[in-house]
Design a protein around this motif. Structure first.
Motif, PDB file in Angstrom:
ATOM      1  N   ILE A  32      -8.791  36.625   1.597  1.00  0.00           N
ATOM      2  CA  ILE A  32      -7.454  37.152   1.284  1.00  0.00           C
ATOM      3  C   ILE A  32      -6.467  36.745   2.374  1.00  0.00           C
ATOM      4  O   ILE A  32      -5.367  36.269   2.090  1.00  0.00           O
ATOM      5  N   CYS A  33      -6.864  36.907   3.625  1.00  0.00           N
ATOM      6  CA  CYS A  33      -5.988  36.563   4.745  1.00  0.00           C
ATOM      7  C   CYS A  33      -5.647  35.068   4.760  1.00  0.00           C
ATOM      8  O   CYS A  33      -4.525  34.689   5.088  1.00  0.00           O
ATOM      9  N   ASP A  34      -6.617  34.246   4.384  1.00  0.00           N
ATOM     10  CA  ASP A  34      -6.384  32.801   4.391  1.00  0.00           C
ATOM     11  C   ASP A  34      -5.293  32.379   3.412  1.00  0.00           C
ATOM     12  O   ASP A  34      -4.687  31.332   3.581  1.00  0.00           O
ATOM     13  N   LYS A  35      -5.036  33.189   2.414  1.00  0.00           N
ATOM     14  CA  LYS A  35      -3.994  32.895   1.425  1.00  0.00           C
ATOM     15  C   LYS A  35      -2.661  33.564   1.771  1.00  0.00           C
ATOM     16  O   LYS A  35      -1.671  33.345   1.080  1.00  0.00           O
ATOM     17  N   CYS A  36      -2.638  34.348   2.819  1.00  0.00           N
ATOM     18  CA  CYS A  36      -1.449  35.129   3.174  1.00  0.00           C
ATOM     19  C   CYS A  36      -0.473  34.304   4.010  1.00  0.00           C
ATOM     20  O   CYS A  36      -0.868  33.565   4.920  1.00  0.00           O
ATOM     21  N   GLU A  37       0.795  34.469   3.717  1.00  0.00           N
ATOM     22  CA  GLU A  37       1.841  33.752   4.457  1.00  0.00           C
ATOM     23  C   GLU A  37       2.031  34.277   5.878  1.00  0.00           C
ATOM     24  O   GLU A  37       2.719  33.650   6.691  1.00  0.00           O
ATOM     25  N   HIS A  38       1.409  35.389   6.213  1.00  0.00           N
ATOM     26  CA  HIS A  38       1.564  35.973   7.547  1.00  0.00           C
ATOM     27  C   HIS A  38       0.424  35.595   8.493  1.00  0.00           C
ATOM     28  O   HIS A  38       0.436  35.989   9.654  1.00  0.00           O
ATOM     29  N   GLU A  39      -0.533  34.827   8.001  1.00  0.00           N
ATOM     30  CA  GLU A  39      -1.615  34.353   8.856  1.00  0.00           C
ATOM     31  C   GLU A  39      -1.122  33.144   9.653  1.00  0.00           C
ATOM     32  O   GLU A  39      -0.539  32.229   9.095  1.00  0.00           O
ATOM     33  N   GLY A  46      -7.551  31.789  17.568  1.00  0.00           N
ATOM     34  CA  GLY A  46      -7.948  31.784  16.165  1.00  0.00           C
ATOM     35  C   GLY A  46      -6.845  32.296  15.270  1.00  0.00           C
ATOM     36  O   GLY A  46      -5.659  32.228  15.605  1.00  0.00           O
ATOM     37  N   LYS A  47      -7.243  32.830  14.140  1.00  0.00           N
ATOM     38  CA  LYS A  47      -6.283  33.306  13.152  1.00  0.00           C
ATOM     39  C   LYS A  47      -5.782  34.700  13.512  1.00  0.00           C
ATOM     40  O   LYS A  47      -6.562  35.599  13.798  1.00  0.00           O
ATOM     41  N   ILE A  48      -4.460  34.841  13.479  1.00  0.00           N
ATOM     42  CA  ILE A  48      -3.784  36.080  13.851  1.00  0.00           C
ATOM     43  C   ILE A  48      -2.878  36.490  12.700  1.00  0.00           C
ATOM     44  O   ILE A  48      -2.297  35.645  12.031  1.00  0.00           O
ATOM     45  N   CYS A  49      -2.743  37.788  12.491  1.00  0.00           N
ATOM     46  CA  CYS A  49      -1.759  38.295  11.536  1.00  0.00           C
ATOM     47  C   CYS A  49      -0.451  38.484  12.296  1.00  0.00           C
ATOM     48  O   CYS A  49      -0.415  39.191  13.302  1.00  0.00           O
ATOM     49  N   LEU A  69      -0.348  45.197   5.157  1.00  0.00           N
ATOM     50  CA  LEU A  69       0.382  44.897   3.919  1.00  0.00           C
ATOM     51  C   LEU A  69      -0.374  45.375   2.681  1.00  0.00           C
ATOM     52  O   LEU A  69       0.001  45.053   1.558  1.00  0.00           O
ATOM     53  N   ASN A  70      -1.452  46.130   2.894  1.00  0.00           N
ATOM     54  CA  ASN A  70      -2.301  46.675   1.817  1.00  0.00           C
ATOM     55  C   ASN A  70      -2.886  45.615   0.901  1.00  0.00           C
ATOM     56  O   ASN A  70      -3.062  45.833  -0.291  1.00  0.00           O
TER      57      ASN A  70
END
Length: 72
Positions: A32-39, A46-49, A69-70
């Motif tokens: 889910i995070c990998d598809k998010c524009e906020h990643e 590494g990957k941060i929100c 962001l639920n």
């Protein structure tokens, strides 16, 4: 108390990530995070929100954590 909970979860998340714990939970959340524009990806970290500032590989391993962001 909120600060203590956050510090506790940071420590637990990093331990979980280090030892490969809760991989099933983390993998589904990371999809889910990998598809998010906020990643965002920070070199060496590494990957941060960019909404909550958390390291995603650690945060996603904690069962009682949630996306700000639920999304999960």
């Amino acid at each position: 108390m909120k600060l203590l909970r956050k510090l506790r979860n940071i420590i637990i998340g990093n331990i979980n990530n280090l030892f490969g714990l809760n991989k099933e939970i983390s993998n589904s959340r990371m999809l889910i995070c990998d598809k998010c524009e906020h990643e965002i990806i920070l070199f060496k970290i590494g990957k941060i929100c960019n909404k909550c500032g958390c390291i995603l590989k650690a945060k996603t391993t904690i069962e009682n954590e949630h996306c700000k962001l639920n999304k999960w």
